[in-house]
Design a protein around this motif. Structure first.
Motif, PDB file in Angstrom:
ATOM      1  N   ASN A  44       0.827  -1.208   0.000  1.00  0.00           N
ATOM      2  CA  ASN A  44       0.000   0.000   0.000  1.00  0.00           C
ATOM      3  C   ASN A  44       0.853   1.245   0.000  1.00  0.00           C
ATOM      4  O   ASN A  44       2.006   1.221   0.406  1.00  0.00           O
ATOM      5  CB  ASN A  44      -0.873   0.021   1.258  1.00  0.00           C
ATOM      6  N   ALA A  45       0.229   2.339  -0.423  1.00  0.00           N
ATOM      7  CA  ALA A  45       0.972   3.599  -0.522  1.00  0.00           C
ATOM      8  C   ALA A  45       1.528   4.015   0.828  1.00  0.00           C
ATOM      9  O   ALA A  45       2.614   4.588   0.915  1.00  0.00           O
ATOM     10  CB  ALA A  45       0.063   4.698  -1.066  1.00  0.00           C
ATOM     11  N   PHE A  46       0.773   3.725   1.915  1.00  0.00           N
ATOM     12  CA  PHE A  46       1.221   4.210   3.201  1.00  0.00           C
ATOM     13  C   PHE A  46       2.079   3.199   3.944  1.00  0.00           C
ATOM     14  O   PHE A  46       2.447   3.429   5.083  1.00  0.00           O
ATOM     15  CB  PHE A  46       0.017   4.601   4.069  1.00  0.00           C
ATOM     16  N   VAL A  51       7.701   6.557   3.220  1.00  0.00           N
ATOM     17  CA  VAL A  51       6.441   7.283   3.250  1.00  0.00           C
ATOM     18  C   VAL A  51       6.511   8.491   4.182  1.00  0.00           C
ATOM     19  O   VAL A  51       5.865   9.514   3.929  1.00  0.00           O
ATOM     20  CB  VAL A  51       5.293   6.323   3.639  1.00  0.00           C
ATOM     21  N   ARG A  55       5.609  12.328   3.285  1.00  0.00           N
ATOM     22  CA  ARG A  55       4.660  13.125   4.076  1.00  0.00           C
ATOM     23  C   ARG A  55       5.261  14.472   4.431  1.00  0.00           C
ATOM     24  O   ARG A  55       4.568  15.498   4.411  1.00  0.00           O
ATOM     25  CB  ARG A  55       4.284  12.382   5.349  1.00  0.00           C
ATOM     26  N   ASP A  58       4.972  16.639   1.575  1.00  0.00           N
ATOM     27  CA  ASP A  58       3.594  17.124   1.425  1.00  0.00           C
ATOM     28  C   ASP A  58       3.350  18.296   2.350  1.00  0.00           C
ATOM     29  O   ASP A  58       2.731  19.298   1.974  1.00  0.00           O
ATOM     30  CB  ASP A  58       2.601  16.004   1.772  1.00  0.00           C
ATOM     31  N   GLU A  59       3.835  18.174   3.590  1.00  0.00           N
ATOM     32  CA  GLU A  59       3.682  19.273   4.546  1.00  0.00           C
ATOM     33  C   GLU A  59       4.350  20.541   4.027  1.00  0.00           C
ATOM     34  O   GLU A  59       3.791  21.632   4.091  1.00  0.00           O
ATOM     35  CB  GLU A  59       4.336  18.893   5.884  1.00  0.00           C
ATOM     36  N   ARG A  62       2.401  22.087   1.366  1.00  0.00           N
ATOM     37  CA  ARG A  62       1.219  22.770   1.883  1.00  0.00           C
ATOM     38  C   ARG A  62       1.593  24.154   2.379  1.00  0.00           C
ATOM     39  O   ARG A  62       0.913  25.141   2.115  1.00  0.00           O
ATOM     40  CB  ARG A  62       0.592  21.927   2.998  1.00  0.00           C
ATOM     41  N   ARG A  65       2.208  26.399  -0.474  1.00  0.00           N
ATOM     42  CA  ARG A  65       0.973  26.824  -1.138  1.00  0.00           C
ATOM     43  C   ARG A  65       0.305  27.942  -0.347  1.00  0.00           C
ATOM     44  O   ARG A  65      -0.248  28.877  -0.919  1.00  0.00           O
ATOM     45  CB  ARG A  65       0.012  25.647  -1.278  1.00  0.00           C
ATOM     46  N   GLU A 241     -29.550  39.008  16.559  1.00  0.00           N
ATOM     47  CA  GLU A 241     -28.489  38.013  16.710  1.00  0.00           C
ATOM     48  C   GLU A 241     -28.600  36.957  15.627  1.00  0.00           C
ATOM     49  O   GLU A 241     -27.617  36.520  15.058  1.00  0.00           O
ATOM     50  CB  GLU A 241     -28.643  37.376  18.090  1.00  0.00           C
ATOM     51  N   GLY A 242     -29.856  36.549  15.348  1.00  0.00           N
ATOM     52  CA  GLY A 242     -30.043  35.511  14.336  1.00  0.00           C
ATOM     53  C   GLY A 242     -29.590  35.941  12.966  1.00  0.00           C
ATOM     54  O   GLY A 242     -29.067  35.151  12.197  1.00  0.00           O
ATOM     55  N   PHE A 243     -29.772  37.221  12.614  1.00  0.00           N
ATOM     56  CA  PHE A 243     -29.369  37.676  11.295  1.00  0.00           C
ATOM     57  C   PHE A 243     -27.966  38.244  11.288  1.00  0.00           C
ATOM     58  O   PHE A 243     -27.552  38.869  10.313  1.00  0.00           O
ATOM     59  CB  PHE A 243     -30.353  38.745  10.789  1.00  0.00           C
ATOM     60  N   ARG A 244     -27.255  38.027  12.350  1.00  0.00           N
ATOM     61  CA  ARG A 244     -25.865  38.465  12.465  1.00  0.00           C
ATOM     62  C   ARG A 244     -25.709  39.957  12.197  1.00  0.00           C
ATOM     63  O   ARG A 244     -24.827  40.394  11.476  1.00  0.00           O
ATOM     64  CB  ARG A 244     -24.958  37.679  11.517  1.00  0.00           C
TER      65      ARG A 244
END
Lengths: 689, 308
Positions: A44-46, A51, A55, A58-59, A62, A65, A241-244
């Protein structure tokens, strides 16, 4: 000879020491000549070995980005020098991680602070608007409430004096700000929930405000609600409050309001300065990051690619080394050895890597070395089907035949010039345009095929000149070789006249290059031109197909497949030549023997046989019927010869279909099943050309 | 003949839908996921499926709630995309699907308000597919009549609310009654809509809705044993669009315990099969589980033949 055939490939085994593996794969990756096989297909990939490193990459991606998003938000240009940094060593990866972590944390902190400040700023701005707008509302409420007076006067005529003396009823109020688009449902809800016992006034805020969380510009409105009693107050508050909607404390007395307004203004100014400073700091951080970010992206992607490749390797636990299997072009084995040596030196390992060539019965992959010119054509050919290993590569011939056949159909000088100049622009500017990395699919199709389009345009210019077609008009460069030999009165009185080539109308020799421009004004241009175009299309097509069959002969000779030559090539050639090459010959005979400017009727246009009808009759074994004045055949013995050709060609068909399978079946009587004999991969090259 | 016009409105969405269907995780994916040891492994494996990089921008360490939110967000985006491209009657059909989530959201909000939770805490718990404009103002209402007049009258759920309006205060018991009455009206409206459309829609959807109606009738009956819900009230909650209508429902109305309910189900072949082997002991599947499996089987059948 890689242009005409795919590369000679070898399956190699690579033994790499674990420490040196990373650097070696990095060097090999820069070369781009190997194809690694996955030696752990059912893992499996992991669960693969590297791996964790993937990871971490990937971090890092991220974080990059996130940085990129922030840089884009501020509109800072990201520098792209076009340089290609090498993948950094694993030790440097830790440094990179630390840098990114620091940058990300700093940016998040700055963003958080900025958000808090913006929120504060927003509140103060809204309060400022409220204080300004509610002035109007309160004026109406205080100044005798002319509105309420007029309303109450008609309804309660008796106690009006007493009512008036008591003054306007004491109304409580709340003031706040709400998004403009929420006002209609807000009003409706207020009306329904409070049974119409509240009074809403609203005014729009003209300038859009910045939402702190999303940095979008939103339009808001100030509202104020008047009501009586505590129950209504709590209900109104719940709805707000309900309609912010954000509520602000607004003092009743005008003097208090003015004081508050001034205080708010000073606080806004202070906040503005702090906000600007925060933004400057953020901008500086981002600008510093923007210089390196493309480089970082490339580095991280390279690290990730290296670890993905390392994941394909097999770890030999006993000898602490990694084993890889790869396909290598035999020509480049030297280069690969050099790269491996460089990699080992860089990692400082003592054990040299071993590249071991393996013998295998597997079919190697097809690898065609291309440059920027040939790669477009190679892709075009591969789209129809990738050639088998070491088969003749159709791409080099496609460079000429594809644009030429396109041009035969396109055939316009004017449009050809447009097409060629568009493609020439793409080719001349290819470096700058390529660096832009435009995402549009349509653009990539045109840009990737720029050389194909250039050739198509150039060839179209040539065929356009042959057809004498410039945007559907003709050019008269050399002067037409036909002239009008009718006198004035005939011309005036007739609607249509025919120029006889036998008369003085025709100069007895044709226009030097291309189609005579006289045809542009002729009514029978299309009829004439169609016949010509059909004939040359068939001639080109037949020769093209013959060329393809000859290429298959070349393949059979290379693979030493005598059976294929006897049972495939020979019947194919016979079939093609006896039927279609014969038809081409008939066309040439007709062009030579028959003419419009002879006196002999038998060789004139009346007697010239239609090739199409002749061919159809030939295949159907019907006899040609010509009018009495003319000969039945074009040459002596044509009838018999044609029958013979068709019979032999028809006899070739069962040979083509059945001879080879029967021979193979006989040769392998005890072994394989019959089904896969009938499909030959070598026929593919025939079809591509 | 109708098939030649289908592509104008439905071609793109049908292609999209088939693509989504092929992206559903398969048995092999689940076998792999079972072997994962951390949430990071899960994320890595899902990268290779149709889910792709949906967790790519989440900082590690991952939490289950984050994965849950992101999965739901993906579903909502895809659904909204389809809804935005749909024309009648598909748009009404998709709206009907969202009504059930709206009902759940309303009930969630009312229950939360009863328990004095602030509205800002309740809103994120609502299902995004069932959100509507006036949702946040629900806590204003104290009785169903108020709820209707103030909040629901503008929403598409207004016609379903007709049976629920009463002046009683909203409390625990009433809320469940409101939920079930709303759902009954919704099921019946949906059933009528599908039947009107006719064709394959009517065939597949009416089967599913009929089963849903019967399932709710049975569950309401079983859950009402030992509560204050009278038999008459119970009858008002049964949707009339299932196979149990009218005889089965009448029999259910008279039932007093689990065995009698089971006896009613004996008359209907599919439901008898579901009651067999169902129990509350560990190791056995509960009745709810069996109902769920049966429903899924219906949904699978509709997939290849659906032409809207």
């Amino acid at each position: 000879m890689s242009l005409f055939r795919s590369e000679d490939m070898a399956l190699c085994q690579l033994f790499l020491q674990s420490e040196a593996a990373y650097s070696c794969v990095s060097e090999l990756g820069e070369l781009g000549l190997l194809q690694f096989r996955d030696l752990n297909p059912d893992v499996n990939a992991f669960q693969r070995k590297f791996v964790n490193e993937v990871r971490r990459c990937d971090e890092m991606e991220r974080k990059l980005r996130y940085l990129e998003k922030e840089i884009r938000k501020d509109g800072i240009p990201m520098l792209d020098t076009g340089e290609n940094p090498e993948a950094p060593q694993p030790r440097e990866m830790i440094d990179l991680e630390a840098t990114f972590e620091k940058l990300e944390n700093e940016l998040r902190e700055v963003n958080q602070n900025a958000e808090a400040l913006k929120r504060n700023y927003l509140e103060l701005t809204e309060l400022k608007h409220i204080l300004r707008k509610t002035q109007v509302f309160f004026d109406e409420q205080e100044g005798g409430s002319s509105a309420t007076e007029s309303m109450t006067r008609a309804l309660i005529p008796d106690d009006s004096i007493a009512r008036q003396a008591a003054g306007p009823v004491q109304l409580g109020f709340v003031a706040g700000v709400i998004l403009r688009e929420r006002i209609p449902p807000f009003e409706r809800m207020l009306w329904r929930a409070c049974r119409g016992n509240v009074f809403l006034r609203q005014a729009e805020i003209e300038t859009p405000l910045e939402d702190p969380a999303t940095s979008d510009q939103v339009h808001k409105s100030v509202f104020i609600i008047f009501f009586q009693g505590d129950q209504l107050k709590s209900r109104v508050k719940k709805i707000c409050e309900g309609f912010r909607a954000t509520l602000y404390p607004c003092p009743e007395a005008p003097s208090d309001r003015r004081e508050m307004a001034m205080g708010v203004m000073t606080r806004i100014e202070d906040l503005n300065t702090v906000l600007n400073q925060t933004q400057d700091h953020r901008h500086r951080v981002l600008a510093a990051a923007a210089k390196n970010i493309t480089n970082w992206f490339i580095k991280v992607r390279k690290i990730k690619a290296i670890y993905h490749t390392l994941n394909l390797f097999n770890l030999d636990v006993t000898q602490k080394c990694l084993i890889a299997e790869c396909w290598v072009p035999t020509e480049d084995l030297e280069q690969i050895q050099l790269a491996l040596r460089r990699g080992t030196e860089r990692s400082g390992s003592s054990v040299p890597p071993i590249l071991n060539r393996m013998d295998t019965l597997e079919n190697p992959p097809t690898y065609n070395k291309t440059n920027k010119f040939t790669s477009g054509f190679q892709h075009l050919v591969d789209a129809y089907g990738v050639a088998s290993y070491r088969e003749a590569n159709p791409a080099p011939y496609t460079i000429i035949t594809f644009p030429f056949l396109f041009a035969v159909m396109f055939g316009d000088l004017g449009h050809g010039i447009l097409m060629a100049s568009f493609a020439a622009y793409l080719v001349i500017k290819e470096r700058t345009l390529g660096a832009k990395k435009i995402q549009s699919d349509v653009w990539n199709i045109f840009f990737g095929g720029r050389y194909i389009i250039l050739l198509m345009g150039l060839f179209s210019m040539y065929t356009g000149m042959m057809y004498n077609d410039v945007f559907s008009k003709s050019l008269n460069i050399f002067g037409s070789n036909w002239r009008n030999n009718y006198d004035e009165s005939t011309l005036m009185n007739s609607k249509a006249l025919q120029l006889d080539p036998n008369s003085t109308a025709y100069f007895k020799y044709p226009y030097p290059f291309g189609l005579d421009p006289i045809w542009q004004v002729a009514e029978n241009k299309i009829i004439f031109l169609n016949s010509y175009k059909m004939k040359i299309s068939i001639i080109f097509g037949v020769f093209h197909m013959l060329f393809g069959v000859l290429l298959s002969l070349w393949n059979h000779v290379y693979f030493r497949d005598r059976l294929a030559i006897m049972c495939e090539f020979i019947p194919q050639i016979i079939f093609m030549c006896f039927l279609f090459l014969y038809m081409v010959l008939l066309m040439f005979i007709k062009w030579v023997n028959y003419s419009a400017d002879t006196i002999d009727v038998k060789a004139g246009p009346y007697c010239a046989p239609s090739i199409l009808i002749t061919f159809i009759n030939m295949v159907l074994f019907k006899s040609s019927k010509n009018p009495d004045v003319c000969d039945d055949w074009m040459y002596a013995g044509q009838g018999f010869l044609q029958k013979l050709l068709v019979v032999i060609a028809l006899l070739c068909v069962p040979v083509m279909l059945l001879a080879k399978p029967i021979m193979i079946m006989r040769a392998r009587k005890q072994h394989q099943p019959v089904l896969n004999i009938f499909l030959s991969p070598k026929l593919k090259s025939l079809i591509i050309i | 003949m109708l098939g030649s016009f289908f592509n104008i409105d439905g071609g793109y969405l049908e292609g999209l839908c088939r693509g989504f269907k092929c992206g559903i995780l398969k048995q092999a994916d689940y076998l792999n996921l079972v072997q994962c040891e951390t949430l990071e492994d899960l994320k890595l494996h899902l990268q290779g499926t149709d889910y792709g990089n949906f967790l790519a921008n989440e900082p590690s360490p991952l939490a289950v709630s984050v994965i849950d939110d992101k999965l739901r967000e993906k579903l909502v985006i895809e659904f909204q995309h389809m809804r935005n491209h749909a024309v009648e009657p598909l748009s009404t059909f998709l709206d009907f699907i969202t009504y059930s989530y709206m009902i759940d959201n309303i009930i969630l909000l009312i229950t939360g308000t009863l328990h004095q939770r602030p509205i800002s805490e309740l809103i994120p718990k609502c299902h995004p597919l069932g959100s509507f404009e006036q949702m946040e103002a629900i806590h204003v209402a104290a009785t169903p009549a108020e709820l209707y007049n103030a909040v629901l009258v503008d929403t598409p759920l207004a016609p379903f609310f007709v049976d629920c309006i009463s002046e009683q205060d909203l409390d625990e018991m009433n809320i469940e009654i409101i939920r079930n009455t709303l759902y009954k009206a919704y099921l019946e409206a949906f059933f009528a809509f599908c039947k009107d459309l006719g064709g394959t829609t009517a065939e597949s959807m009416c089967e599913i809705l009929a089963f849903e109606a019967d399932r709710r009738a049975i569950i309401i009956t079983i859950n009402s044993f030992g509560t204050e819900l009278t038999k008459d009230d119970r009858v008002k909650l049964y949707p009339k669009v299932g196979k149990l209508y009218p005889d089965g429902l009448a029999a259910l109305a008279r039932a007093d315990d689990y065995e009698q309910v089971k006896a009613v189900a004996e008359y209907y072949a599919e439901y008898r099969a579901l009651f067999e082997g169902a129990g509350n002991n560990p190791g056995e599947k509960t009745l709810e589980d069996k109902f769920f499996e049966h429903e899924v089987r219906f949904n699978i059948v509709t997939l290849p033949t659906t032409v809207f």
